[in-house]
Design a protein around this motif. Sequence first.
Motif, short mmCIF file in Angstrom:
data_model
loop_
_atom_site.label_atom_id
_atom_site.label_comp_id
_atom_site.label_asym_id
_atom_site.label_seq_id
_atom_site.Cartn_x
_atom_site.Cartn_y
_atom_site.Cartn_z
N GLU A 137 40.05 19.07 69.35
CA GLU A 137 40.26 20.53 69.46
C GLU A 137 40.33 21.01 70.91
O GLU A 137 40.73 22.14 71.18
CB GLU A 137 39.11 21.28 68.79
CG GLU A 137 39.19 21.37 67.29
CD GLU A 137 37.88 21.92 66.76
OE1 GLU A 137 37.57 23.09 67.05
OE2 GLU A 137 37.16 21.15 66.12
N GLU A 140 45.32 21.46 73.77
CA GLU A 140 45.94 22.74 73.39
C GLU A 140 47.38 22.84 73.90
O GLU A 140 47.78 22.12 74.82
CB GLU A 140 45.11 23.89 73.96
CG GLU A 140 44.87 23.79 75.45
CD GLU A 140 44.09 24.98 76.01
OE1 GLU A 140 44.46 26.11 75.67
OE2 GLU A 140 43.14 24.76 76.78
N GLY A 145 48.33 28.13 74.00
CA GLY A 145 46.97 27.74 73.60
C GLY A 145 45.94 28.75 74.07
O GLY A 145 46.27 29.71 74.77
#
Length: 367
Positions: A137, A140, A145
């Motif tokens: 996670e 990005e 992002g």
Amino acid sequence: MDVQPVRSFDEIIKNNLDSEQLKEFNRIHYGRTDHCELKLQDSTIAAGKKHDFEVAAFYFEAAKEVRPPKIVKVGLIQHSIVLPTNEPIDKQRNAIFDKVEKLIDTAASEGVNILCLQETWPIAFFLCTGEREEWKEFAEAADHGPSFQFLSKLAKKYQMVIVSPILENDNGVWWNTAVVIDENGNYLGKHRKNHLPSVGSYSETGYYLPGNTGHPVFATKYAKIAVNICYGRHHALNWLMFGLNGADIVFNPAATTSNFGESFWGIEARNAAIANSYFTCSINRVGSEDFITKADQKKISRSYYGSSYVTAPNGHRTPGLSRDQDGLLIVEMDLNLCRQVKDHWGFNMTGRLDMYANELKNTVSSE
Ligand SMILES: NC(=O)NCCC(=O)O
């Protein structure tokens, strides 16, 4: 006897020389006179105290000449992570955003035009764990992002160009990327790290490929800028190409740890500034980061030594920020100095690039 941790190389020098010796040290070693410190506003000093970050500001002048001065103010931010690395990833990132926002607000109040953050600034540098899935996670999209969205607003609010080095996820493929956001908050472009370390505890080749963006120079409103990401600073030709492509300022956002090449830190970017007649801005992460690997519960700890600094094309440099504290380094520079130094030393006239091009071609074809 306990050895006290060293806060900065410059502090050791300052604390051990008298004022005349310090003057001479600065002149001979840094090319610096006493007069290159910029005065900070009281509100800046107060913000630093309140939020526990160091702020330092300097200027580099150029000679008066036919061209009008081309004055730009750059800001470099070094910062530690905020939350332990076992917290949810969005919480870790948001906590970093909160911290960095205060530093950017302060930079804006001092009139910074171009700001650069450290390598992979919105994440804990988990790239030393050998694990990927568990941390995914943190990767990005470059142009939409969470980091882009956060910085784009600030760039627009302050008409500031911001260089944002992140871990990029491009349709499932990762890159170590510096995103450039223009003064209107728009995505201007990106550069992907050209040289990946595979040395000591640095093993990034399992995470992403060597960059495929060449050596872009971004013509921003304030200056022509480029980014040489971290380990790329050990490659002289990487620096050279940004210069040949026209950069006035090359940022070197890094993540490099104590006991690992720290003695190179003050040399490589400084040398690159002299060799290529541009300004270099070196930014290192700071603080400690602890990881427990998910697979086998192994503890991995790292400490980064900060020491961010700026060098002018004539080799003059600022002192470094501290080795252990968040910090904002502000430098006002006249970009006319780039051409002035180049002309003074006859670097274009004596360069002999054609000779190197031939020799490089022969070397590469015989490999
Ligand atoms: N992230 C990264 O490139 N680290 C390498 C460390 C160094 O070159 O000092």
